[in-house]
Design a protein around this motif. Structure first.
Motif, PDB file in Angstrom:
ATOM      1  N   GLN A 208       0.825  -1.205   0.000  1.00  0.00           N
ATOM      2  CA  GLN A 208       0.000   0.000   0.000  1.00  0.00           C
ATOM      3  C   GLN A 208       0.861   1.258   0.000  1.00  0.00           C
ATOM      4  OE1 GLN A 208      -2.691  -0.243   3.329  1.00  0.00           O
ATOM      5  NE2 GLN A 208      -3.784  -2.016   2.513  1.00  0.00           N
ATOM      6  N   PHE A 209       1.920   1.233   0.803  1.00  0.00           N
ATOM      7  CA  PHE A 209       2.812   2.387   0.850  1.00  0.00           C
ATOM      8  C   PHE A 209       3.535   2.560  -0.483  1.00  0.00           C
ATOM      9  CE2 PHE A 209       6.576   4.831   1.937  1.00  0.00           C
ATOM     10  CZ  PHE A 209       6.047   5.812   2.768  1.00  0.00           C
ATOM     11  N   ALA A 210       3.924   1.446  -1.084  1.00  0.00           N
ATOM     12  CA  ALA A 210       4.578   1.504  -2.390  1.00  0.00           C
ATOM     13  C   ALA A 210       3.660   2.155  -3.421  1.00  0.00           C
ATOM     14  CB  ALA A 210       4.990   0.105  -2.844  1.00  0.00           C
ATOM     15  N   LYS A 211       2.368   1.849  -3.351  1.00  0.00           N
ATOM     16  CA  LYS A 211       1.408   2.441  -4.286  1.00  0.00           C
ATOM     17  C   LYS A 211       1.306   3.951  -4.073  1.00  0.00           C
ATOM     18  CE  LYS A 211      -1.422  -1.701  -4.966  1.00  0.00           C
ATOM     19  NZ  LYS A 211      -2.750  -2.336  -4.736  1.00  0.00           N
ATOM     20  N   VAL A 212       1.398   4.386  -2.812  1.00  0.00           N
ATOM     21  CA  VAL A 212       1.390   5.821  -2.531  1.00  0.00           C
ATOM     22  C   VAL A 212       2.592   6.484  -3.198  1.00  0.00           C
ATOM     23  CG1 VAL A 212       1.653   7.565  -0.728  1.00  0.00           C
ATOM     24  CG2 VAL A 212       0.115   5.616  -0.375  1.00  0.00           C
ATOM     25  N   LEU A 213       3.751   5.863  -3.071  1.00  0.00           N
ATOM     26  CA  LEU A 213       4.962   6.423  -3.683  1.00  0.00           C
ATOM     27  C   LEU A 213       4.844   6.459  -5.200  1.00  0.00           C
ATOM     28  CD1 LEU A 213       7.779   4.786  -1.514  1.00  0.00           C
ATOM     29  CD2 LEU A 213       6.795   7.078  -1.308  1.00  0.00           C
ATOM     30  N   CYS A 214       4.222   5.444  -5.768  1.00  0.00           N
ATOM     31  CA  CYS A 214       4.049   5.409  -7.224  1.00  0.00           C
ATOM     32  C   CYS A 214       3.155   6.551  -7.702  1.00  0.00           C
ATOM     33  CB  CYS A 214       3.432   4.079  -7.658  1.00  0.00           C
ATOM     34  SG  CYS A 214       4.547   2.666  -7.536  1.00  0.00           S
ATOM     35  N   SER A 215       2.259   7.019  -6.843  1.00  0.00           N
ATOM     36  CA  SER A 215       1.312   8.070  -7.240  1.00  0.00           C
ATOM     37  C   SER A 215       1.930   9.461  -7.179  1.00  0.00           C
ATOM     38  CB  SER A 215       0.083   8.032  -6.335  1.00  0.00           C
ATOM     39  OG  SER A 215       0.393   8.483  -5.025  1.00  0.00           O
ATOM     40  N   LYS A 216       3.126   9.582  -6.612  1.00  0.00           N
ATOM     41  CA  LYS A 216       3.773  10.881  -6.455  1.00  0.00           C
ATOM     42  C   LYS A 216       4.618  11.219  -7.690  1.00  0.00           C
ATOM     43  CE  LYS A 216       2.198  11.255  -2.242  1.00  0.00           C
ATOM     44  NZ  LYS A 216       1.130  12.208  -1.904  1.00  0.00           N
ATOM     45  N   PRO A 217       4.990  12.493  -7.853  1.00  0.00           N
ATOM     46  CA  PRO A 217       5.860  12.887  -8.974  1.00  0.00           C
ATOM     47  C   PRO A 217       7.207  12.169  -8.878  1.00  0.00           C
ATOM     48  CG  PRO A 217       4.861  14.813  -7.950  1.00  0.00           C
ATOM     49  CD  PRO A 217       4.559  13.667  -7.058  1.00  0.00           C
TER      50      PRO A 217
END
Length: 268
Positions: A208-217
């Protein structure tokens, strides 16, 4: 696939997982494991579609570190099993440099986020490999410790470099000198890990945290990592010089322009 000492695969189009895969040996290191580990990191680094890597283990342990059986047979922890490393100190030194030490050196070059998911015990070099990652998610039943002192050894993969950066010099010395094993709660308390979850949910939380990072610039994500990782290696003047260079680059991208326009529209 199950016979490979490393399993490297895509969880999504943007998130990769690297699994240590010697569960019958508590994922202790082998020559094959280290070789394939390095190759997988190169693949992750060079694949522009992949944004985040999760490192974890198969079975009940994250990693027990060096293979004690291989060491007792004169093979070294992670050297080529065809070589008699005990017969020559120069060979033992070269074995570290040419094998396991290539991993922290390569990780230092990777600006993408790398998350360690400790599904179980992380001991010695197993713990050190988690320390090389950017963040550590830990199962609540895991034990963590530096066991080198019990064999009269020093951390050969960079543990003596990474550990004091995370927990401070005095605590690092204590852990290395005593070989004490900490439970997950204590590890969280001293900052050795960043998050603790029940064993059945820790990997999902890391993903889930990895997905958050993927959503960032992504340009900013990678440049921020480089700035933070170099903060204690350069002077303030050189750091600010790096910042101005990075800022000049990120503000000249389509990514920045689009986000700026979104922000402007929200404020209307």
């Amino acid at each position: 696939m199950e016979k490979n000492h490393i399993v490297f695969e895509n969880l999504t189009n943007e998130i990769a997982v690297l699994r240590l895969n010697r569960p019958d040996f508590l994922n202790s290191f082998s020559h094959e494991m280290i070789t394939d580990w390095y190759k997988s990191l190169v693949e992750f680094k060079e694949n522009d579609n992949l944004k985040v890597l999760i490192l974890t283990g198969t079975g009940k342990a994250f990693s027990a570190g060096g293979d004690i059986k291989a060491l007792s047979n004169g093979e070294g922890f992670i050297g080529d099993p065809t070589e008699d490393l005990w017969s020559d100190a120069v060979k033992r030194k070269a074995s570290l440099w040419e094998n396991i030490q290539k991993i922290p050196l390569l990780l230092e070059e990777i600006d993408k986020p790398v998350i360690a998911c400790l599904n179980g015990d992380a001991i010695g070099a197993g713990l050190d490999m988690a320390l090389m990652c950017d963040l550590r998610f830990c199962a609540d039943h895991a034990r963590l410790g530096e066991g080198y002192i019990h064999l009269g050894l020093v951390p050969g993969d960079g543990g003596g470099y990474f550990l004091p950066k995370i927990v401070g010099e005095s605590k690092a010395l204590e852990l290395l000198w005593t070989g004490e094993r900490l439970n997950a709660e204590k590890a969280l308390e001293i900052g050795l890990v960043d998050y603790v979850y029940e064993k059945d949910e820790v990997f999902e939380k890391a993903q889930q945290f990895a997905k958050v990072l993927c959503s960032k610039p992504q340009n900013a994500i990678r440049m921020i990592k480089r700035l933070v990782k170099n903060h204690n290696k350069v002077s303030l003047r050189n750091h600010l010089d790096m910042v101005s260079s990075h800022m000049a680059v990120v503000t000249d991208t389509h990514e920045y322009m689009a986000l700026l326009e979104q922000m402007k529209n929200k404020r209307k």
